[in-house]
Design a protein around this motif. Structure first.
Motif, PDB file in Angstrom:
ATOM      1  N   GLU A 422       0.824  -1.219   0.000  1.00 32.82           N
ATOM      2  CA  GLU A 422       0.000   0.000   0.000  1.00 32.82           C
ATOM      3  C   GLU A 422       0.852   1.261   0.000  1.00 32.82           C
ATOM      4  OE1 GLU A 422      -2.752   2.349   3.256  1.00 32.82           O
ATOM      5  OE2 GLU A 422      -2.801   0.155   3.267  1.00 32.82           O
ATOM      6  N   LYS A 426       2.102   1.357  -4.150  1.00 38.58           N
ATOM      7  CA  LYS A 426       0.985   2.092  -4.719  1.00 38.58           C
ATOM      8  C   LYS A 426       1.030   3.589  -4.444  1.00 38.58           C
ATOM      9  CE  LYS A 426      -2.015  -1.963  -4.541  1.00 38.58           C
ATOM     10  NZ  LYS A 426      -3.256  -2.576  -4.006  1.00 38.58           N
ATOM     11  N   THR A 427       1.612   3.988  -3.304  1.00 33.18           N
ATOM     12  CA  THR A 427       1.623   5.413  -2.956  1.00 33.18           C
ATOM     13  C   THR A 427       2.962   6.072  -3.310  1.00 33.18           C
ATOM     14  OG1 THR A 427       0.054   5.011  -1.156  1.00 33.18           O
ATOM     15  CG2 THR A 427       1.277   7.086  -1.110  1.00 33.18           C
ATOM     16  N   LYS A 428       4.026   5.587  -2.730  1.00 34.79           N
ATOM     17  CA  LYS A 428       5.337   6.212  -2.952  1.00 34.79           C
ATOM     18  C   LYS A 428       6.016   5.738  -4.232  1.00 34.79           C
ATOM     19  CE  LYS A 428       6.166   7.086   1.954  1.00 34.79           C
ATOM     20  NZ  LYS A 428       7.099   6.990   3.101  1.00 34.79           N
TER      21      LYS A 428
END
Length: 592
Positions: A422, A426-428
């Motif tokens: 996550e 997906k974010t960083k």
């Protein structure tokens, strides 16, 4: 802390520069094992460097693929006149005074050896490991390209996870060179089979002379394994995945890719039930890399510099955790009994204990020096080199058991991987550092794994496995202490030669060398029977006399036997406390 941005591909150049790249692959000579590559280029640049990678991600060793590139040539596409070029190093070609359209052609020898990281071409199939075949424009790894295969007269099918042109089944397109280099090609006369797991369509190609029933059974078994892993991660990361299993020649190995894996196994072993489970273990391992390394990864493993090593101290996560879970997933998919699963675990534990490497090399050193030590093994490597696969897998087991004990909510590595996916994928959109890994563990589970286990990462120190296995009531039994010679032999025409020397703390240094010929043992002519009788009756501390031949000279050596337990195993303890039994049941019933 600096502002975080999505990772960028190495060696980016000015996006205003126009560069169109179209490869064409054909067979120059099937019987001499040559591919021909033609690269058509359109550009507004007057000078370009083209490079061939030196290594393949996932296989940590400089391979010098340029060794097999021949007949390099560059010509103007419109006039067919030669274009000026020079080779500036072993993997780089500089092109000067470029026309707007030109063609590079070269020949690749594809018969070096039969591995998942090298090109191979013969009459039954062809395999292309893209880093070993395709040039890339230096500074422009982000550029898209296409690959057209002119091979239909030899091979009616080309398999790859790359996007296929809907109008031409022999043309593939990649968004950038990282995608191209991570998408191998298999040229074949064989048909594939399909199965679905999660939201992913899986294709299985088996190269070799096997029945359709075998393919169907393997596809069914892989469906169970992939569904278990998808359930574990709670996602299907891509719509399509390709398994290639080559059963043509005796070989063993696998290599993970972004949407596929290449796997080799000995065709003579697939009818053996235990060996078939070993095949499933290999396929399970490579499939789990779909998450652990291809997405969730140490920060050094991408973006790649294809000319020099990408060094990391965290392969114990990338490969070690994968080595723990490959068998664990088999167990939870119903292929192993509880006893068979424990037997698999103990084989790795005993492999670590059967030499002194734990006192020579730390797990982090094992990872960092993989390029020069793990992948470049010699006759002494087993004594001084720790495998980040084996010890990393044992560490993953111990970490999970410790988390079961310490986490009030029974949070495990599974929940940690969900969080890593996550946050960092997906974010960083980057890999994680060692500290970020341990910070994530603490955030998810409330447990400080670094304080508990860091010494086994940074220092050459054995993991106290029994302490952690006792958490779930698994104990060691060892009996029958017997003597050990300290060496292994090979037979050549009825004569015995030293093949392997074992270094142990309770063993004196031996006046023996690799390839010494053993002539006599305790005054008797050395044969396999003589040696077997010695090993059968030898006791720890007992001395025996050896006469040997070394480089034409006769030598004598007095050897003192070391000791080892002939019978050793781990068992489920029935007299353990209820809380241990409860954790054991949780570990075996739930996928942690």
């Amino acid at each position: 802390m600096a502002k975080e941005e999505p990772e960028k591909t190495l060696d980016k150049t000015d996006q205003s520069n126009s560069l169109q790249l179209d490869f064409e692959v054909s067979i120059f000579d099937l019987f001499k094992h040559y591919f021909q590559v033609r690269l058509r280029v359109k550009t507004d640049q007057s000078e370009l460097n083209f490079c061939l990678p030196s290594w393949t991600p996932g296989s940590y060793m400089i391979r010098d693929y340029g060794t097999h590139l021949h007949k390099f040539e560059v010509r103007n596409s419109r006039t067919n006149e030669p274009v000026l070029w020079e080779m500036v190093d072993l993997h780089r070609w500089k092109l000067k005074n470029l026309p707007q359209e030109f063609e590079i052609t070269y020949i690749i020898y594809a018969f070096e050896d039969f591995t998942v990281r090298t090109n191979y071409l013969e009459t039954e199939f062809g395999f292309i490991n893209p880093p070993a075949l395709f040039l890339y424009p230096e500074g422009s790894l982000e550029k898209p390209s296409s690959v057209l295969f002119q091979v239909s007269e030899f091979f009616p099918y080309v398999y790859s996870s790359l996007t296929r042109d809907p109008e031409d089944p022999f043309r593939f397109r990649s968004e950038n060179f990282d995608e191209l280099f991570d998408s191998p090609f298999h040229l074949s006369k064989k048909n594939s089979v399909f199965f679905a797991a999660g939201t992913t369509k899986h294709e299985l190609l088996v190269e070799g002379d096997v029945s359709f029933d075998f393919k169907a059974k393997l596809a069914d078994d892989l469906k169970r394994i992939t569904e278990t892993q998808i359930e574990w991660m709670m996602e299907s990361p891509n719509p399509y995945y390709l398994f290639v299993l080559n059963l043509s020649l005796p070989a063993y190995g696998g290599l993970e890719h972004r949407a596929s894996s290449i796997n080799y196994f000995n065709p003579e072993l697939i009818s053996d039930e235990e060996e078939y489970k070993r095949l499933l273990e290999l396929l399970s391992h490579e499939y789990f890399h779909l998450w652990n390394i291809k997405r969730i990864r140490p920060i050094a493993l991408g973006p790649f510099d294809y000319q020099k090593p990408n060094l990391t101290r965290e392969l114990w996560i990338a490969e070690g955790f994968t080595s723990f879970y490959d068998v664990y997933f088999l167990f939870h998919s119903g292929f192993l009994s509880k006893e068979e699963y424990i037997s698999k675990l103990q084989s790795d534990i005993f492999a670590l204990e059967d030499n002194e490497a734990d006192s020579w090399m730390s797990l982090e050193e094992s990872s960092f020096t993989a390029w020069t030590k793990y992948y470049k093994r010699n006759g002494n490597s087993h004594n001084i080199t720790v495998s980040y696969y084996t010890k990393g897998g044992v560490l993953a087991l111990c970490m999970n058991l410790f988390l079961l004990q310490e986490s009030k909510e029974k949070k495990t590595i599974r929940h940690v991987f969900h969080k890593l996916n996550e946050v960092f994928v997906k974010t960083k959109q980057r890999g994680f550092t060692k500290q970020e890994f341990f910070d994530t563990v603490k955030d998810v589970t409330g447990v400080d794994l670094k304080t508990e286990f860091n010494e086994y990462l940074e220092y050459p120190k054995p993991i106290p496995v029994d302490l952690y296995l006792d958490i779930i009531g698994i104990r060691r039994i060892q009996t029958d202490l017997v003597g050990e010679t300290g060496f292994k032999t090979k037979d050549k025409n009825g004569n015995l030669y030293i093949q392997k020397l074992l270094h142990k703390s309770d063993m004196d240094s031996l006046n023996l060398m690799l390839d010494d010929e053993i002539l006599a043992i305790n005054g008797k002519r050395a044969t396999q029977t003589t040696l077997q009788n010695l090993e059968k009756n030898l006791r720890p501390g007992e001395k025996f006399h050896v006469i040997l031949s070394r480089a034409g000279k006769i030598k004598e050596s007095m050897i003192t036997a070391s000791g080892y337990y002939k019978t050793r195993k781990f068992v489920f303890a029935e007299d353990c406390t209820d809380d241990r039994k409860e954790l054991r049941e949780f570990f075996l019933r739930n996928i942690v």
